[in-house]
Design a protein around this motif. Structure first.
Motif, PDB file in Angstrom:
ATOM      1  N   THR A  39      15.450  22.189   0.977  1.00  0.00           N
ATOM      2  CA  THR A  39      14.216  21.563   1.446  1.00  0.00           C
ATOM      3  C   THR A  39      13.247  22.648   1.900  1.00  0.00           C
ATOM      4  O   THR A  39      13.638  23.793   2.135  1.00  0.00           O
ATOM      5  CB  THR A  39      14.499  20.583   2.596  1.00  0.00           C
ATOM      6  N   ARG A  40      11.971  22.297   2.007  1.00  0.00           N
ATOM      7  CA  ARG A  40      10.945  23.255   2.403  1.00  0.00           C
ATOM      8  C   ARG A  40      10.689  23.148   3.898  1.00  0.00           C
ATOM      9  O   ARG A  40      10.729  22.058   4.476  1.00  0.00           O
ATOM     10  CB  ARG A  40       9.640  23.006   1.644  1.00  0.00           C
ATOM     11  N   HIS A  41      10.470  24.315   4.515  1.00  0.00           N
ATOM     12  CA  HIS A  41      10.280  24.356   5.961  1.00  0.00           C
ATOM     13  C   HIS A  41       9.179  25.372   6.256  1.00  0.00           C
ATOM     14  O   HIS A  41       9.339  26.561   5.995  1.00  0.00           O
ATOM     15  CB  HIS A  41      11.596  24.765   6.635  1.00  0.00           C
ATOM     16  N   LEU A  42       8.058  24.907   6.787  1.00  0.00           N
ATOM     17  CA  LEU A  42       6.919  25.770   7.064  1.00  0.00           C
ATOM     18  C   LEU A  42       7.036  26.330   8.479  1.00  0.00           C
ATOM     19  O   LEU A  42       7.099  25.560   9.454  1.00  0.00           O
ATOM     20  CB  LEU A  42       5.614  24.987   6.910  1.00  0.00           C
ATOM     21  N   VAL A  43       7.050  27.657   8.579  1.00  0.00           N
ATOM     22  CA  VAL A  43       7.162  28.327   9.877  1.00  0.00           C
ATOM     23  C   VAL A  43       6.126  29.445   9.926  1.00  0.00           C
ATOM     24  O   VAL A  43       6.126  30.337   9.071  1.00  0.00           O
ATOM     25  CB  VAL A  43       8.571  28.925  10.086  1.00  0.00           C
ATOM     26  N   SER A  67       5.735  35.428   1.283  1.00  0.00           N
ATOM     27  CA  SER A  67       4.897  36.365   2.031  1.00  0.00           C
ATOM     28  C   SER A  67       5.630  36.785   3.290  1.00  0.00           C
ATOM     29  O   SER A  67       6.627  36.170   3.681  1.00  0.00           O
ATOM     30  CB  SER A  67       3.552  35.720   2.396  1.00  0.00           C
ATOM     31  N   GLY A  68       5.115  37.844   3.906  1.00  0.00           N
ATOM     32  CA  GLY A  68       5.720  38.333   5.140  1.00  0.00           C
ATOM     33  C   GLY A  68       6.685  39.469   4.892  1.00  0.00           C
ATOM     34  O   GLY A  68       6.931  39.870   3.749  1.00  0.00           O
ATOM     35  N   GLY A  69       7.225  39.991   5.969  1.00  0.00           N
ATOM     36  CA  GLY A  69       8.178  41.093   5.906  1.00  0.00           C
ATOM     37  C   GLY A  69       9.270  40.917   6.939  1.00  0.00           C
ATOM     38  O   GLY A  69       9.415  39.837   7.524  1.00  0.00           O
ATOM     39  N   ALA A  71      11.035  36.682  13.189  1.00  0.00           N
ATOM     40  CA  ALA A  71      10.383  35.740  14.106  1.00  0.00           C
ATOM     41  C   ALA A  71      10.496  34.310  13.583  1.00  0.00           C
ATOM     42  O   ALA A  71      10.733  33.365  14.353  1.00  0.00           O
ATOM     43  CB  ALA A  71       8.914  36.133  14.292  1.00  0.00           C
ATOM     44  N   ASP A  72      10.329  34.135  12.276  1.00  0.00           N
ATOM     45  CA  ASP A  72      10.462  32.800  11.689  1.00  0.00           C
ATOM     46  C   ASP A  72      11.872  32.253  11.879  1.00  0.00           C
ATOM     47  O   ASP A  72      12.065  31.083  12.236  1.00  0.00           O
ATOM     48  CB  ASP A  72      10.142  32.848  10.193  1.00  0.00           C
TER      49      ASP A  72
END
Length: 285
Positions: A20-24, A75-77, A83-84
Motif C-alpha cells: 500500500t502507499r503511505h505518504l510521509v 525522492s529524498g536521501g 525521519a520518515d
C-alpha cells in the motif's frame, strides 16, 4: 538453491499482502504491514528489492511479530528517509522496533537506530557497509545518476546478473527475480533515488544502542560487499552476535530463508524455529 520459481512464490505472497502507499513528509512510500501481536520488526530492502523481497520471513513471522516492510520513495536521501521511517514507526505504535536493513537498507538502518534510539531497540545490519567513502568512484555511483539514461543504469545490473543464469550457477533461480526488479518493477525514479541516496549518504553517527542489541549478517560469497567492507562493519558496530553464511550471496533472505528467519527470531527474542544457529559471538553456517 535447486529449481524454484521465486517470482511465482513472491507474487503469490504479494496477492495476499499487497503493498500500500503511505505518504510521509511529502514522500510516497510503499508499505506492507503484517502481524497483530509480538515484538515489532522493521524490514528495509536493498537497491534491488521492494518490501515483498522479504516475503519468506514475513510469511513465517506474521503470527509472532508486528512487521513493517517498506519500499523506497522516488525522492529524498538517507537522513530524509530515516525521519520518515521514524514517523512511520511512531504512527504504527511500533516503538521499540528491531530494525533490519540489507545493503542500502542496512546503511539506512544504522542511521535510523543511531539517531532515533527512543523508537528503535535493536539493529540487524545485513550485507552492508559502515562507510560510503570512495563509493562515488565506482560504478554505477561514479555516473551522473540524474542524467545517465535509465537503460544504461539498468544494463549495468543486467550485465552482472547475466552470469547467474547459467545452468550450473548456484543462484540461477534468483536471477529472474532480480532482473524483474531491475527491468521496471522498481520504477525509474525510485531506482535513481536509491542509487543517489547511497552515493550522497552522510557518514554514520555513532550507534546509541547497547551492544547486546546490535547484530550483523554477512555472506562469505557476497560479491558486492568485499571482505574489507565486512571487516569494517564488524569493527564499527562490534555486534553481540555476528551471523555469517558460508554461501548465501548478497541476498540470503531469499537464498537461505529458513536460516534468515532463524536469526530474526533470535534478534526478536522469539522461540527458536527449525534453524538453530551455533552459539558464540560469530555464528557460522
Amino acid at each position: 538453491m535447486g529449481t524454484r520459481d521465486l517470482i511465482a512464490e513472491r507474487d503469490n505472497f504479494a496477492a495476499l499482502h499487497p503493498e500500500t502507499r503511505h505518504l510521509v513528509n511529502g514522500r510516497d512510500w510503499g508499505v506492507i504491514r503484517a502481524g497483530q501481536r509480538g515484538p515489532a520488526l522493521v524490514l528495509i530492502p536493498g537497491t534491488l528489492g521492494r518490501a515483498d523481497i522479504f516475503w519468506q520471513q514475513i510469511a513465517v513471522l506474521t503470527k509472532e511479530a508486528r512487521i513493517l516492510a517498506v519500499s523506497y520513495p522516488a525522492s529524498g536521501g538517507i537522513s530524509d528517509w530515516a525521519a520518515d521511517l521514524a514517523q512511520m514507526i511512531a504512527d504504527a505504535e511500533m516503538q521499540g522496533a528491531t530494525v533490519l536493513g540489507s545493503s542500502l537498507g542496512g546503511y539506512l538502518a544504522q542511521y535510523l537506530t543511531a539517531t532515533e534510539p527512543a523508537l528503535c531497540s535493536g539493529l540487524v545490519a545485513a550485507n552492508t557497509l559502515a562507510s560510503v567513502r570512495g563509493i562515488d568512484q565506482v560504478p554505477p555511483y561514479a555516473l551522473d545518476l540524474a542524467t545517465t539514461p535509465i537503460h544504461d543504469l539498468r544494463a549495468g545490473f543486467e550485465a552482472g546478473l547475466s552470469t547467474w543464469q547459467t545452468p550450473d550457477h548456484p543462484y540461477r533461480d534468483l536471477a529472474p527475480l532480480l532482473l524483474q526488479e531491475v527491468r521496471g518493477r522498481i520504477p525509474e525514479d525510485e531506482l535513481r533515488a536509491r542509487l543517489q541516496a547511497l552515493k550522497t549518504a552522510p557518514e554514520l553517527p555513532p550507534q546509541s544502542l547497547p551492544r547486546d542489541r546490535i547484530f550483523t549478517v554477512q555472506s562469505d560469497d557476497d560479491h558486492l560487499i568485499s571482505p574489507p567492507m565486512r571487516e569494517g562493519l564488524r569493527a564499527a558496530l562490534d555486534p553481540v552476535r555476528a551471523y555469517r553464511f558460508r554461501a548465501a550471496s548478497h541476498f540470503p533472505y531469499v537464498t537461505r530463508p529458513d536460516a534468515y528467519t532463524g536469526l530474526l527470531r533470535e534478534a526478536l527474542d522469539l522461540p527458536a524455529g527449525q534453524t538453530i544457529w551455533p552459539a558464540g559471538e560469530e555464528s557460522l553456517i
